[in-house]
Design a protein around this motif. Structure first.
Motif, PDB file in Angstrom:
ATOM      1  N   ALA A  53       0.889  -0.920  -0.040  1.00 22.38           N
ATOM      2  CA  ALA A  53       0.296   0.285  -0.167  1.00 22.38           C
ATOM      3  C   ALA A  53       1.019   1.195   0.115  1.00 22.38           C
ATOM      4  O   ALA A  53       2.282   1.376   0.345  1.00 22.38           O
ATOM      5  CB  ALA A  53      -0.941  -0.296   1.431  1.00 22.38           C
ATOM      6  N   LYS A  54       0.222   2.099  -0.338  1.00 19.20           N
ATOM      7  CA  LYS A  54       0.999   4.076  -0.020  1.00 19.20           C
ATOM      8  C   LYS A  54       1.695   3.170   1.058  1.00 19.20           C
ATOM      9  O   LYS A  54       2.713   4.959   1.117  1.00 19.20           O
ATOM     10  CB  LYS A  54       0.533   4.956  -0.071  1.00 19.20           C
ATOM     11  CG  LYS A  54      -0.185   4.906  -1.986  1.00 19.20           C
ATOM     12  CD  LYS A  54      -1.491   6.282  -1.621  1.00 19.20           C
ATOM     13  CE  LYS A  54      -1.699   6.352  -3.106  1.00 19.20           C
ATOM     14  NZ  LYS A  54      -3.217   7.503  -3.757  1.00 19.20           N
ATOM     15  N   ILE A  62      -6.534 -13.654   4.599  1.00 21.83           N
ATOM     16  CA  ILE A  62      -7.465 -12.760   4.531  1.00 21.83           C
ATOM     17  C   ILE A  62      -8.477 -13.396   5.500  1.00 21.83           C
ATOM     18  O   ILE A  62      -8.655 -15.085   5.152  1.00 21.83           O
ATOM     19  CB  ILE A  62      -7.909 -13.985   2.909  1.00 21.83           C
ATOM     20  CG1 ILE A  62      -6.292 -12.790   1.967  1.00 21.83           C
ATOM     21  CG2 ILE A  62      -8.855 -13.350   2.211  1.00 21.83           C
ATOM     22  CD1 ILE A  62      -6.618 -12.703   0.930  1.00 21.83           C
ATOM     23  N   LEU A  63     -10.062 -12.826   5.201  1.00 21.33           N
ATOM     24  CA  LEU A  63     -10.875 -14.022   5.844  1.00 21.33           C
ATOM     25  C   LEU A  63     -11.477 -13.701   5.088  1.00 21.33           C
ATOM     26  O   LEU A  63     -12.689 -14.591   5.280  1.00 21.33           O
ATOM     27  CB  LEU A  63     -11.539 -12.395   7.227  1.00 21.33           C
ATOM     28  CG  LEU A  63      -9.947 -12.115   8.364  1.00 21.33           C
ATOM     29  CD1 LEU A  63     -10.246 -10.472   9.224  1.00 21.33           C
ATOM     30  CD2 LEU A  63      -9.288 -12.785   9.091  1.00 21.33           C
ATOM     31  N   ASP A  64     -11.880 -13.103   4.173  1.00 23.67           N
ATOM     32  CA  ASP A  64     -13.570 -13.209   3.510  1.00 23.67           C
ATOM     33  C   ASP A  64     -12.777 -13.062   1.678  1.00 23.67           C
ATOM     34  O   ASP A  64     -12.486 -11.464   2.058  1.00 23.67           O
ATOM     35  CB  ASP A  64     -14.594 -12.782   3.626  1.00 23.67           C
ATOM     36  CG  ASP A  64     -15.558 -12.085   2.549  1.00 23.67           C
ATOM     37  OD1 ASP A  64     -16.060 -14.051   3.039  1.00 23.67           O
ATOM     38  OD2 ASP A  64     -16.342 -11.733   3.118  1.00 23.67           O
ATOM     39  N   ILE A  65     -13.064 -13.053   0.937  1.00 19.55           N
ATOM     40  CA  ILE A  65     -12.771 -12.209  -0.305  1.00 19.55           C
ATOM     41  C   ILE A  65     -14.412 -11.923  -1.200  1.00 19.55           C
ATOM     42  O   ILE A  65     -15.254 -12.922  -0.926  1.00 19.55           O
ATOM     43  CB  ILE A  65     -12.187 -13.832  -1.518  1.00 19.55           C
ATOM     44  CG1 ILE A  65     -11.309 -13.783  -0.820  1.00 19.55           C
ATOM     45  CG2 ILE A  65     -12.455 -13.261  -2.826  1.00 19.55           C
ATOM     46  CD1 ILE A  65     -10.065 -14.993  -1.794  1.00 19.55           C
ATOM     47  N   LYS A  66     -14.170 -10.563  -1.630  1.00 17.45           N
ATOM     48  CA  LYS A  66     -15.400 -10.816  -2.533  1.00 17.45           C
ATOM     49  C   LYS A  66     -15.031 -10.319  -3.912  1.00 17.45           C
ATOM     50  O   LYS A  66     -14.200 -10.779  -4.228  1.00 17.45           O
ATOM     51  CB  LYS A  66     -15.756  -8.822  -1.476  1.00 17.45           C
ATOM     52  CG  LYS A  66     -16.290  -8.727  -0.111  1.00 17.45           C
ATOM     53  CD  LYS A  66     -16.807  -7.295   0.343  1.00 17.45           C
ATOM     54  CE  LYS A  66     -17.333  -7.920   1.899  1.00 17.45           C
ATOM     55  NZ  LYS A  66     -15.317  -7.566   2.657  1.00 17.45           N
ATOM     56  N   ARG A  67     -15.674  -9.691  -4.276  1.00 12.66           N
ATOM     57  CA  ARG A  67     -15.407  -9.221  -5.720  1.00 12.66           C
ATOM     58  C   ARG A  67     -14.703  -8.933  -6.096  1.00 12.66           C
ATOM     59  O   ARG A  67     -13.589  -9.447  -6.656  1.00 12.66           O
ATOM     60  CB  ARG A  67     -17.050  -8.456  -6.246  1.00 12.66           C
ATOM     61  CG  ARG A  67     -16.767  -8.707  -8.533  1.00 12.66           C
ATOM     62  CD  ARG A  67     -18.309  -8.076  -8.944  1.00 12.66           C
ATOM     63  NE  ARG A  67     -18.996  -7.427  -8.289  1.00 12.66           N
ATOM     64  CZ  ARG A  67     -18.936  -6.258  -8.658  1.00 12.66           C
ATOM     65  NH1 ARG A  67     -19.175  -5.895  -9.640  1.00 12.66           N
ATOM     66  NH2 ARG A  67     -19.542  -5.517  -7.810  1.00 12.66           N
ATOM     67  N   THR A  68     -13.843  -7.741  -6.126  1.00 10.53           N
ATOM     68  CA  THR A  68     -12.958  -7.024  -6.213  1.00 10.53           C
ATOM     69  C   THR A  68     -11.833  -6.862  -4.715  1.00 10.53           C
ATOM     70  O   THR A  68     -10.642  -5.887  -4.866  1.00 10.53           O
ATOM     71  CB  THR A  68     -12.861  -5.836  -6.963  1.00 10.53           C
ATOM     72  OG1 THR A  68     -13.920  -4.160  -5.582  1.00 10.53           O
ATOM     73  CG2 THR A  68     -14.241  -5.691  -8.299  1.00 10.53           C
ATOM     74  N   ALA A  70     -11.117  -8.261  -0.905  1.00  8.91           N
ATOM     75  CA  ALA A  70     -10.783  -9.184  -0.025  1.00  8.91           C
ATOM     76  C   ALA A  70     -10.649  -8.584   1.781  1.00  8.91           C
ATOM     77  O   ALA A  70     -10.447  -7.336   1.509  1.00  8.91           O
ATOM     78  CB  ALA A  70      -9.833  -9.936   0.436  1.00  8.91           C
ATOM     79  N   THR A  71     -11.230  -8.890   2.756  1.00  5.70           N
ATOM     80  CA  THR A  71     -11.397  -8.842   4.573  1.00  5.70           C
ATOM     81  C   THR A  71     -10.408  -9.209   4.925  1.00  5.70           C
ATOM     82  O   THR A  71     -10.555 -10.021   4.881  1.00  5.70           O
ATOM     83  CB  THR A  71     -12.712  -8.941   5.389  1.00  5.70           C
ATOM     84  OG1 THR A  71     -13.497  -8.057   4.561  1.00  5.70           O
ATOM     85  CG2 THR A  71     -12.602  -7.846   6.304  1.00  5.70           C
ATOM     86  N   ASN A  82     -10.474  -3.503   4.089  1.00  7.41           N
ATOM     87  CA  ASN A  82     -11.065  -3.732   2.095  1.00  7.41           C
ATOM     88  C   ASN A  82      -9.771  -3.426   2.274  1.00  7.41           C
ATOM     89  O   ASN A  82      -9.430  -2.331   1.669  1.00  7.41           O
ATOM     90  CB  ASN A  82     -13.063  -3.887   2.363  1.00  7.41           C
ATOM     91  CG  ASN A  82     -13.443  -3.783   3.330  1.00  7.41           C
ATOM     92  OD1 ASN A  82     -13.775  -4.834   3.538  1.00  7.41           O
ATOM     93  ND2 ASN A  82     -13.902  -3.199   3.556  1.00  7.41           N
ATOM     94  N   VAL A  83      -9.372  -4.178   1.455  1.00  2.75           N
ATOM     95  CA  VAL A  83      -7.975  -4.626   0.273  1.00  2.75           C
ATOM     96  C   VAL A  83      -8.362  -4.529  -1.005  1.00  2.75           C
ATOM     97  O   VAL A  83      -8.609  -5.952  -0.738  1.00  2.75           O
ATOM     98  CB  VAL A  83      -7.170  -5.232   1.295  1.00  2.75           C
ATOM     99  CG1 VAL A  83      -5.240  -4.871   1.162  1.00  2.75           C
ATOM    100  CG2 VAL A  83      -6.444  -5.254   2.708  1.00  2.75           C
ATOM    101  N   PRO A  84      -8.320  -4.023  -2.044  1.00  5.06           N
ATOM    102  CA  PRO A  84      -8.128  -4.677  -3.275  1.00  5.06           C
ATOM    103  C   PRO A  84      -7.679  -6.021  -3.520  1.00  5.06           C
ATOM    104  O   PRO A  84      -6.316  -6.108  -3.461  1.00  5.06           O
ATOM    105  CB  PRO A  84      -7.512  -2.975  -4.150  1.00  5.06           C
ATOM    106  CG  PRO A  84      -7.718  -2.177  -2.977  1.00  5.06           C
ATOM    107  CD  PRO A  84      -7.149  -3.154  -1.985  1.00  5.06           C
ATOM    108  N   LEU A  85      -7.689  -6.371  -4.431  1.00  6.59           N
ATOM    109  CA  LEU A  85      -7.133  -8.111  -4.303  1.00  6.59           C
ATOM    110  C   LEU A  85      -5.571  -7.349  -5.488  1.00  6.59           C
ATOM    111  O   LEU A  85      -4.601  -7.816  -4.877  1.00  6.59           O
ATOM    112  CB  LEU A  85      -7.939  -8.505  -5.225  1.00  6.59           C
ATOM    113  CG  LEU A  85      -9.443  -9.430  -4.476  1.00  6.59           C
ATOM    114  CD1 LEU A  85     -10.560  -9.945  -5.637  1.00  6.59           C
ATOM    115  CD2 LEU A  85      -8.993 -10.121  -3.572  1.00  6.59           C
TER     116      LEU A  85
END
Length: 91
Positions: A53-54, A62-68, A70-71, A82-85
Protein backbone atom coordinates in the motif's frame (compact mmCIF):
# COMPACT_ATOMS: atom_id res chain seq x y z
CA UNK A 1 7.10 2.30 -28.13
CA UNK A 2 9.09 5.44 -28.98
CA UNK A 3 7.58 5.41 -32.45
CA UNK A 4 4.07 5.26 -30.98
CA UNK A 5 4.75 8.18 -28.64
CA UNK A 6 6.14 10.23 -31.52
CA UNK A 7 3.03 9.55 -33.61
CA UNK A 8 0.77 10.59 -30.72
CA UNK A 9 2.73 13.81 -30.34
CA UNK A 10 2.09 14.60 -34.01
CA UNK A 11 -1.71 14.49 -33.58
CA UNK A 12 -3.01 17.97 -34.30
CA UNK A 13 -6.76 17.77 -33.58
CA UNK A 14 -8.81 16.83 -30.56
CA UNK A 15 -11.05 14.32 -32.38
CA UNK A 16 -8.14 12.04 -33.23
CA UNK A 17 -6.58 12.54 -29.82
CA UNK A 18 -9.86 11.54 -28.13
CA UNK A 19 -9.89 8.32 -30.18
CA UNK A 20 -6.40 7.50 -28.91
CA UNK A 21 -7.41 8.28 -25.32
CA UNK A 22 -10.48 6.03 -25.61
CA UNK A 23 -8.36 3.18 -26.98
CA UNK A 24 -5.84 3.54 -24.15
CA UNK A 25 -8.60 3.55 -21.53
CA UNK A 26 -10.21 0.44 -23.03
CA UNK A 27 -6.88 -1.40 -23.01
CA UNK A 28 -6.22 -0.28 -19.42
CA UNK A 29 -9.62 -1.63 -18.38
CA UNK A 30 -8.83 -5.02 -19.97
CA UNK A 31 -5.46 -5.21 -18.23
CA UNK A 32 -6.98 -4.37 -14.83
CA UNK A 33 -9.64 -7.05 -15.30
CA UNK A 34 -6.94 -9.58 -16.19
CA UNK A 35 -4.85 -8.63 -13.12
CA UNK A 36 -7.93 -8.94 -10.91
CA UNK A 37 -8.81 -12.37 -12.30
CA UNK A 38 -5.26 -13.61 -11.76
CA UNK A 39 -5.19 -12.27 -8.20
CA UNK A 40 -8.57 -13.81 -7.42
CA UNK A 41 -7.47 -17.23 -8.65
CA UNK A 42 -4.29 -17.21 -6.57
CA UNK A 43 -5.85 -16.10 -3.26
CA UNK A 44 -8.03 -18.07 -0.83
CA UNK A 45 -9.65 -17.41 2.54
CA UNK A 46 -7.09 -18.06 5.27
CA UNK A 47 -4.06 -17.28 3.10
CA UNK A 48 -1.27 -15.19 4.55
CA UNK A 49 -0.65 -12.23 2.21
CA UNK A 50 1.74 -9.36 1.65
CA UNK A 51 -0.15 -6.10 1.12
CA UNK A 52 1.64 -3.35 -0.79
CA UNK A 53 0.00 0.00 0.00
CA UNK A 54 0.99 3.67 -0.15
CA UNK A 55 1.67 3.58 3.60
CA UNK A 56 4.11 0.67 3.21
CA UNK A 57 4.12 -3.12 3.09
CA UNK A 58 2.02 -5.12 5.53
CA UNK A 59 1.45 -8.78 6.27
CA UNK A 60 -2.08 -9.97 6.83
CA UNK A 61 -4.53 -12.84 6.63
CA UNK A 62 -7.56 -13.05 4.31
CA UNK A 63 -10.84 -13.40 6.21
CA UNK A 64 -13.30 -13.02 3.31
CA UNK A 65 -13.06 -12.51 -0.46
CA UNK A 66 -15.52 -10.32 -2.33
CA UNK A 67 -15.63 -9.41 -6.02
CA UNK A 68 -12.75 -6.90 -6.12
CA UNK A 69 -11.64 -6.68 -2.47
CA UNK A 70 -10.87 -8.95 0.45
CA UNK A 71 -11.42 -8.40 4.15
CA UNK A 72 -8.07 -8.83 5.89
CA UNK A 73 -6.67 -8.68 9.37
CA UNK A 74 -3.27 -6.98 9.36
CA UNK A 75 -0.53 -7.95 11.81
CA UNK A 76 0.16 -5.19 14.32
CA UNK A 77 -3.04 -3.24 13.55
CA UNK A 78 -6.39 -3.62 15.27
CA UNK A 79 -9.55 -4.36 13.29
CA UNK A 80 -10.10 -5.51 9.73
CA UNK A 81 -9.52 -3.77 6.42
CA UNK A 82 -11.09 -3.99 2.95
CA UNK A 83 -8.10 -4.43 0.68
CA UNK A 84 -8.11 -4.43 -3.15
CA UNK A 85 -7.13 -7.84 -4.50
CA UNK A 86 -4.68 -6.25 -6.94
CA UNK A 87 -2.35 -5.06 -4.17
CA UNK A 88 -2.15 -8.42 -2.39
CA UNK A 89 0.29 -11.24 -2.97
CA UNK A 90 0.22 -14.69 -1.34
CA UNK A 91 3.19 -15.48 0.88
Amino acid sequence: MKNLIQKIQKIDNSVDLNLVVDAVRAQQKKLRALELAQAKMSLNVGDKVKITAKQGNFVGKILDIKRTRATCSVEGRPGTFNVPLRIMEAI
